[in-house]
Write an enzyme that holds these catalytic residues in place. Structure first.
Site, PDB file in Angstrom:
ATOM      1  N   GLU A 270      33.707  31.930  43.240  1.00  0.00           N
ATOM      2  CA  GLU A 270      34.836  32.622  42.614  1.00  0.00           C
ATOM      3  C   GLU A 270      35.339  31.895  41.370  1.00  0.00           C
ATOM      4  O   GLU A 270      36.545  31.795  41.131  1.00  0.00           O
ATOM      5  CB  GLU A 270      35.955  32.843  43.638  1.00  0.00           C
ATOM      6  CG  GLU A 270      35.462  33.504  44.914  1.00  0.00           C
ATOM      7  CD  GLU A 270      36.552  33.956  45.861  1.00  0.00           C
ATOM      8  OE1 GLU A 270      37.705  34.084  45.437  1.00  0.00           O
ATOM      9  OE2 GLU A 270      36.227  34.191  47.056  1.00  0.00           O
TER      10      GLU A 270
ATOM     11  N   GLU B 295      39.851  31.496  53.690  1.00  0.00           N
ATOM     12  CA  GLU B 295      41.285  31.211  53.450  1.00  0.00           C
ATOM     13  C   GLU B 295      42.125  31.051  54.718  1.00  0.00           C
ATOM     14  O   GLU B 295      43.147  31.722  54.891  1.00  0.00           O
ATOM     15  CB  GLU B 295      41.864  32.316  52.544  1.00  0.00           C
ATOM     16  CG  GLU B 295      41.137  32.406  51.212  1.00  0.00           C
ATOM     17  CD  GLU B 295      41.570  33.571  50.336  1.00  0.00           C
ATOM     18  OE1 GLU B 295      42.522  34.278  50.691  1.00  0.00           O
ATOM     19  OE2 GLU B 295      40.935  33.777  49.293  1.00  0.00           O
TER      20      GLU B 295
HETATM   21  O1  G3I Z   1      39.852  50.595  47.184  1.00  0.00           O
HETATM   22  C1  G3I Z   1      41.097  50.941  46.584  1.00  0.00           C
HETATM   23  C2  G3I Z   1      40.990  52.276  45.948  1.00  0.00           C
HETATM   24  O2  G3I Z   1      40.781  53.245  46.935  1.00  0.00           O
HETATM   25  C3  G3I Z   1      42.293  52.544  45.175  1.00  0.00           C
HETATM   26  O3  G3I Z   1      42.176  53.745  44.480  1.00  0.00           O
HETATM   27  C4  G3I Z   1      42.575  51.423  44.186  1.00  0.00           C
HETATM   28  C5  G3I Z   1      43.889  51.615  43.457  1.00  0.00           C
HETATM   29  O4  G3I Z   1      44.493  50.381  43.129  1.00  0.00           O
HETATM   30  O5  G3I Z   1      42.641  50.214  44.876  1.00  0.00           O
HETATM   31  C6  G3I Z   1      41.438  49.903  45.534  1.00  0.00           C
HETATM   32  O6  G3I Z   1      41.585  48.678  46.168  1.00  0.00           O
HETATM   33  C7  G3I Z   1      41.602  47.547  45.329  1.00  0.00           C
HETATM   34  C8  G3I Z   1      40.456  46.644  45.779  1.00  0.00           C
HETATM   35  O7  G3I Z   1      40.527  45.447  45.047  1.00  0.00           O
HETATM   36  C9  G3I Z   1      39.086  47.277  45.563  1.00  0.00           C
HETATM   37  O8  G3I Z   1      38.876  47.570  44.226  1.00  0.00           O
HETATM   38  C10 G3I Z   1      42.925  46.831  45.525  1.00  0.00           C
HETATM   39  O9  G3I Z   1      43.984  47.620  44.992  1.00  0.00           O
HETATM   40  C11 G3I Z   1      42.921  45.489  44.845  1.00  0.00           C
HETATM   41  O10 G3I Z   1      44.087  44.780  45.177  1.00  0.00           O
HETATM   42  C12 G3I Z   1      41.721  44.720  45.323  1.00  0.00           C
HETATM   43  O11 G3I Z   1      41.727  43.462  44.714  1.00  0.00           O
HETATM   44  C13 G3I Z   1      40.755  42.545  45.140  1.00  0.00           C
HETATM   45  C14 G3I Z   1      41.413  41.405  45.912  1.00  0.00           C
HETATM   46  O12 G3I Z   1      40.434  40.439  46.268  1.00  0.00           O
HETATM   47  C15 G3I Z   1      42.089  41.960  47.155  1.00  0.00           C
HETATM   48  O13 G3I Z   1      42.196  41.119  48.165  1.00  0.00           O
HETATM   49  C16 G3I Z   1      40.050  42.000  43.914  1.00  0.00           C
HETATM   50  O14 G3I Z   1      39.308  43.048  43.299  1.00  0.00           O
HETATM   51  C17 G3I Z   1      39.110  40.861  44.288  1.00  0.00           C
HETATM   52  O15 G3I Z   1      38.652  40.231  43.129  1.00  0.00           O
HETATM   53  C18 G3I Z   1      39.865  39.840  45.136  1.00  0.00           C
HETATM   54  O16 G3I Z   1      38.962  38.836  45.523  1.00  0.00           O
HETATM   55  C19 G3I Z   1      39.520  37.742  46.273  1.00  0.00           C
HETATM   56  C20 G3I Z   1      38.443  37.205  47.182  1.00  0.00           C
HETATM   57  O17 G3I Z   1      37.922  38.231  47.980  1.00  0.00           O
HETATM   58  C21 G3I Z   1      38.963  36.068  48.039  1.00  0.00           C
HETATM   59  N1  G3I Z   1      39.546  35.020  47.224  1.00  0.00           N
HETATM   60  C22 G3I Z   1      40.550  35.451  46.284  1.00  0.00           C
HETATM   61  C23 G3I Z   1      40.006  36.570  45.399  1.00  0.00           C
HETATM   62  C24 G3I Z   1      40.987  36.957  44.355  1.00  0.00           C
HETATM   63  O18 G3I Z   1      42.113  37.529  44.957  1.00  0.00           O
END
Ligand code: G3I
Length: 374
Positions: free
Chosen positions: A265, A160
């Protein structure tokens, strides 16, 4: 009683469409159906990697030939503090892939998001110099890629970095190193594992401006004698946008530039979108009941439109199978999908191929059927 039998019979007929019946009779799975075409993959979450989400793990083993870590290989998790690496989750993920003979993908080495704060800053809070940033990038990439050398078969090296209009994202990587940070990342990754496939991955990669800049970047990397194997087109698509033909134009353009295309994705949101198909994770919009219309399930017409959308995209992927290396879904079941919380938190979406009860959706049979058409 008779009425009950009639009802159950009708329900069974509805559930078992001809495609479904064929898929069940032939015992076909996505993995077997696409065996000679391209890898068919899924992202894995931590509960899946650790075997806690047992039912999803069974689906993954049965249906998919490739896996990518949804979160645990991002830099904020792998190197939360400088030189303090945490590999437990990633090790477990790679071991799962090896045990199950999967084509394992690493996601992602250099991304402006989910990145630890220390990466760009000196102890006094100032931005690091270009030399220090290069050293930090090299250390991160070399440590991670070397650890999984020969085991992780392909890396999303940079994620990205280009905007829809074709300009470079004004990330700290770009501000400090300029455009060069991208070829540098590919160079470091190649030095750490010369046999690994290396990809540039992005969302909305069908916007013409973005296509043009990504192709220019691919050509520049190749001209410097650095390895790049593919462009990962994140496919977070909606019910209307992008059109299949917009997507096709981009696939063809990337293929013509001399790299393979990975469809990465993949998920198709059935919900109304406030803006289109952005996957920029920092964009959030306030909850609004009107934007969450299908809490109890999809109405038949929406369901039919959603299935058609999946079929149209898979028909396109099959048409371009010689250019496509892999198609990867962004998760297994609807309940796991990030789309339930993006761009509006707390909605009920239906973007994936397996439902909240771990049942195979009828569209899977239809997709499998497409592989049999000449
Ligand atoms: O790890 C923390 C945990 O400690 C905490 O308790 C919890 C509470 O919300 O959050 C956890 O982190 C989360 C993380 O995923 C791991 O589960 C974040 O809040 C959450 O925002 C995060 O979201 C991910 C997102 O990327 C963040 O950038 C999504 O699961 C994941 O599907 C998404 O994937 C991205 C690709 O990597 C790149 N392209 C876009 C795609 C969708 O956004």
């Amino acid at each position: 009683m008779k009425r009950l039998f009639i009802f159950l019979g009708a329900a069974a007929i509805t559930a078992l469409t001809p495609c479904n019946i064929n898929a069940q009779r032939s015992n076909a799975t996505l993995k077997t159906a696409f065996k000679d075409t391209f890898y068919i993959g899924t992202a894995m979450s931590l509960p899946q990697i650790y075997g806690k989400d047992r039912k999803s793990v069974e689906i993954i083993k049965k249906q998919f030939s490739s896996i990518v870590a949804e979160n645990c290989m991002k830099s904020m998790f792998l190197q939360p503090e400088e030189d303090k690496f945490f590999f437990d989750d990633a090790d477990k993920f790679v071991a799962f892939g090896e045990k199950n003979n999967m084509f394992i993908i690493g996601h992602t080495l250099i991304w402006h998001s989910q990145l630890p704060k220390w990466f760009f800053t000196e102890k006094d809070g100032r931005d690091v110099s270009p030399e220090v940033l290069m050293q930090r990038m090299k250390n991160h990439i070399t440590t991670v890629v070397s650890r999984y050398k020969g085991r992780v078969k392909g890396w999303d090296v940079v994620n990205e970095a280009i905007m829809e209009d074709g300009s470079y994202r004004k990330s700290k990587f770009y501000e400090i190193l300029g455009e060069d940070f991208i070829p540098l990342a590919f160079q470091y990754a190649h030095e750490a594992d010369p046999d690994a496939e290396l990809y540039y991955n992005d969302y909305n990669e069908w916007y013409p401006g973005k296509v043009a800049t990504v192709i220019k970047m691919v050509k520049d990397i190749k001209a410097r004698g650095i390895r790049i194997d593919g462009v990962g087109m994140q496919a977070h698509v909606g019910m209307d946008t992008p059109s299949v033909s917009e997507y096709e134009t981009a696939i063809s353009a990337y293929a013509q530039s001399g790299v393979k295309v990975n469809i990465t994705e993949l998920d198709i949101s059935a919900l109304p979108s406030p803006w289109g198909t952005s996957a920029n994770v920092s964009d959030k919009i306030a909850y609004d009941e009107k934007m969450n219309p299908y809490k109890k399930g999809l109405p038949a017409d929406v369901q039919a439109g959603w299935e058609k959308r999946y079929e149209d995209f898979f028909r396109l992927f099959l048409k371009h199978k010689n250019s496509i290396r892999r198609v990867t879904l962004w998760g297994v079941t609807d309940s796991q999908s990030w789309k339930n919380d993006f761009p509006i938190k707390g909605r009920t979406d239906y973007p994936l191929l397996f439902d909240r009860q771990y049942r195979t959706k009828p569209v899977v049979g239809k997709i499998i059927q497409l592989t049999k058409e000449k």
